[in-house]
Design a protein around this motif. Structure first.
Motif, PDB file in Angstrom:
ATOM      1  N   PRO A 158      53.676   6.133  18.526  1.00 30.41           N
ATOM      2  CA  PRO A 158      52.760   7.231  18.744  1.00 30.41           C
ATOM      3  C   PRO A 158      52.902   7.372  20.542  1.00 30.41           C
ATOM      4  N   LEU A 159      52.298   8.621  20.694  1.00 32.21           N
ATOM      5  CA  LEU A 159      52.298   9.096  22.202  1.00 32.21           C
ATOM      6  C   LEU A 159      51.095   7.921  22.733  1.00 32.21           C
ATOM      7  N   SER A 160      50.047   7.840  22.117  1.00 35.33           N
ATOM      8  CA  SER A 160      48.983   6.714  22.564  1.00 35.33           C
ATOM      9  C   SER A 160      48.457   6.030  21.771  1.00 35.33           C
ATOM     10  N   ARG A 161      48.262   4.813  21.788  1.00 32.87           N
ATOM     11  CA  ARG A 161      47.400   3.917  20.793  1.00 32.87           C
ATOM     12  C   ARG A 161      45.835   3.840  21.031  1.00 32.87           C
ATOM     13  N   PRO A 275      34.844   8.375  10.194  1.00 36.00           N
ATOM     14  CA  PRO A 275      36.135   9.110  10.013  1.00 36.00           C
ATOM     15  C   PRO A 275      37.018   9.111   8.606  1.00 36.00           C
ATOM     16  N   LEU A 276      37.516  10.031   8.259  1.00 34.60           N
ATOM     17  CA  LEU A 276      38.063  10.083   7.139  1.00 34.60           C
ATOM     18  C   LEU A 276      39.732   9.738   7.545  1.00 34.60           C
ATOM     19  N   ILE A 277      40.191   9.916   8.667  1.00 38.61           N
ATOM     20  CA  ILE A 277      41.453   9.736   9.147  1.00 38.61           C
ATOM     21  C   ILE A 277      41.320   9.220  10.414  1.00 38.61           C
ATOM     22  N   SER A 278      42.000   8.348  10.768  1.00 41.08           N
ATOM     23  CA  SER A 278      42.106   7.523  12.191  1.00 41.08           C
ATOM     24  C   SER A 278      42.831   6.642  12.187  1.00 41.08           C
ATOM     25  N   GLN A 279      43.351   6.264  13.667  1.00 33.95           N
ATOM     26  CA  GLN A 279      43.972   5.027  14.024  1.00 33.95           C
ATOM     27  C   GLN A 279      42.966   4.085  13.857  1.00 33.95           C
ATOM     28  N   ILE A 324      47.277  15.228  12.349  1.00 39.89           N
ATOM     29  CA  ILE A 324      48.498  14.677  12.984  1.00 39.89           C
ATOM     30  C   ILE A 324      48.494  14.261  14.399  1.00 39.89           C
ATOM     31  N   ALA A 325      48.046  15.461  15.338  1.00 38.64           N
ATOM     32  CA  ALA A 325      47.782  15.328  16.671  1.00 38.64           C
ATOM     33  C   ALA A 325      46.881  14.242  17.067  1.00 38.64           C
ATOM     34  N   PHE A 326      46.011  13.791  16.365  1.00 36.88           N
ATOM     35  CA  PHE A 326      45.149  12.892  16.551  1.00 36.88           C
ATOM     36  C   PHE A 326      45.684  11.452  16.375  1.00 36.88           C
ATOM     37  N   LEU A 327      46.621  11.261  15.331  1.00 36.12           N
ATOM     38  CA  LEU A 327      47.187  10.245  14.920  1.00 36.12           C
ATOM     39  C   LEU A 327      48.200   9.824  15.794  1.00 36.12           C
ATOM     40  N   TYR A 328      48.865  10.831  16.274  1.00 36.24           N
ATOM     41  CA  TYR A 328      50.002  10.568  17.410  1.00 36.24           C
ATOM     42  C   TYR A 328      49.593  10.473  18.792  1.00 36.24           C
ATOM     43  N   GLY A 329      48.237  10.561  19.064  1.00 35.68           N
ATOM     44  CA  GLY A 329      47.672  10.186  20.323  1.00 35.68           C
ATOM     45  C   GLY A 329      47.596  11.569  21.361  1.00 35.68           C
ATOM     46  N   ILE A 330      47.634  12.631  20.764  1.00 37.88           N
ATOM     47  CA  ILE A 330      47.552  13.848  21.551  1.00 37.88           C
ATOM     48  C   ILE A 330      45.984  14.125  21.890  1.00 37.88           C
TER      49      ILE A 330
END
Length: 358
Positions: A158-161, A275-279, A324-330
């Motif tokens: 990911p872009l960010s963890r 959350p439903l979707i999250s790192q 998707i953006a949230f998981l990628y770290g944007i």
């Protein structure tokens, strides 16, 4: 108006029923769920097992299923002429993205010499099994949607963890703060927030007193407490509890709900997000664990163990792109406002609950 037999009487048909009946006179249904020796009725329309089709009038048969191949071959084996077999994929409302694609490209399906033919403009694709059909769909979709290859080529890392916090505000905070802003009228009187006072200061209205609840209990205006054990929970003491992104880190969530209910004064309100979707937040994971993700249904069922169902209001926030953006770290700042504000009930990122004690 043409007479027709419909093969299938389930959800796919129900989705298209209104338009089907505007376009055709339905003479009969056939469905594999009907026993071979029985006849049922949908209103005045008879329903038969497909093996009874030789007893029905000679007319077109339309397959009412997105998984049409097996049913079409069944009709062929039963002696139905290729030219009489039709497919409902072009009839709105469209059942899935494949039907939308077919509509956009003006595609249609027909049977030719016991093979399936997909006609899209001047192109003809022949296939005789599901694997070939899906390969055909991939070829068509690849020419239409460049994002498929873009996603396939994305890096594994990911872009960010850290949820994009290195670069700006995390995307999930957009929805959490919208939820709290929409319900800020409840943040008044005596208010408690979990771990910090950020949202009390941002959204509080007529707050007379506030405290923070933290398992370690350090700092001014902080109560040492634990929502799962009940430590630090004083019964009927709070007008409002702000509990954002907390339940996923507590294994005994049933005790948490009991203690939230206990904490509130009669008429008090808990504002909860999950959350439903999250790192996974590695900091929280290593300190107290990370156990849960929620849907609107599971959160309502959980909260209704203590709160009356009509005193629980559930809201969902987010969409596929934001997830998707949230998981990628944007971070938020990289996103368009309109993209964040778009709501898709199939891809919620955050679930919010307003729970009022009677």
């Amino acid at each position: 108006m043409e007479d027709i037999i419909l093969f299938g009487h389930g959800r796919y048909y129900k989705n298209k029923e209104e338009n089907i009946k505007k376009m055709y006179r339905v003479a009969a249904f056939i469905d594999n769920a009907i026993k071979k020796d029985e006849v049922l009725f949908d209103g005045a329309i008879p329903m038969y097992n497909p093996e009874q089709i030789d007893k029905l009038p000679f007319m077109p048969v339309m397959i009412m299923s997105a998984n049409f191949m097996e049913m079409a071959m069944q009709l062929v084996e039963l002696g139905v002429d290729d030219k009489l077999i039709r497919f409902a994929v072009g009839i709105p409302p469209y059942y899935d993205q494949v039907e939308l694609l077919f509509c956009d490209l003006k595609c249609r399906i027909q049977i030719e010499d016991k093979k399936f033919a997909l006609l899209c403009g001047k192109e003809k694709y022949l296939f005789d099994n599901e694997a070939q059909y899906k390969e055909t769909l991939r070829k068509i979709m690849a020419t239409k949607d460049p994002h498929i290859q873009f996603i396939a080529d994305m890096p594994l890392q990911p872009l960010s963890r850290r949820f994009g916090l290195e670069f700006g505000k995390a995307i999930d905070r957009f929805y959490i703060e919208k939820f709290l802003y929409d319900n800020k009228k409840y943040i008044s009187g005596t208010v408690m927030e979990i771990a910090e006072d950020r949202y009390i200061k941002m959204f509080g209205e007529n707050v007379l007193k506030f405290v923070m609840l933290h398992v370690n209990g350090w700092g001014e205006d902080v109560v040492k407490g634990d929502l799962s054990t009940g430590e630090g929970i004083v019964e009927n003491s709070m007008d409002c509890l702000i509990c954002t992104q907390t339940l996923q880190f507590i294994y005994d969530i049933h005790s948490v709900v009991k203690n939230i209910y206990k904490l509130l004064k009669p008429g008090g309100t808990a504002l909860i997000t999950v959350p439903l979707i999250s790192q996974i937040s590695l900091y929280d994971y290593k300190n107290w664990g990370c156990y849960w993700r929620f849907t609107d249904q599971s959160l309502r069922k959980l909260l209704s163990e203590c709160f009356l169902d009509n005193r629980v209001e559930i809201s969902t926030y987010g969409n596929m792109k934001a997830s998707i953006a949230f998981l990628y770290g944007i971070c938020q700042e990289e996103m368009k406002q309109s993209d964040l504000e778009y709501h898709d009930e199939q891809f919620p990122l955050i679930i919010g609950a307003v729970c009022r004690k009677e």
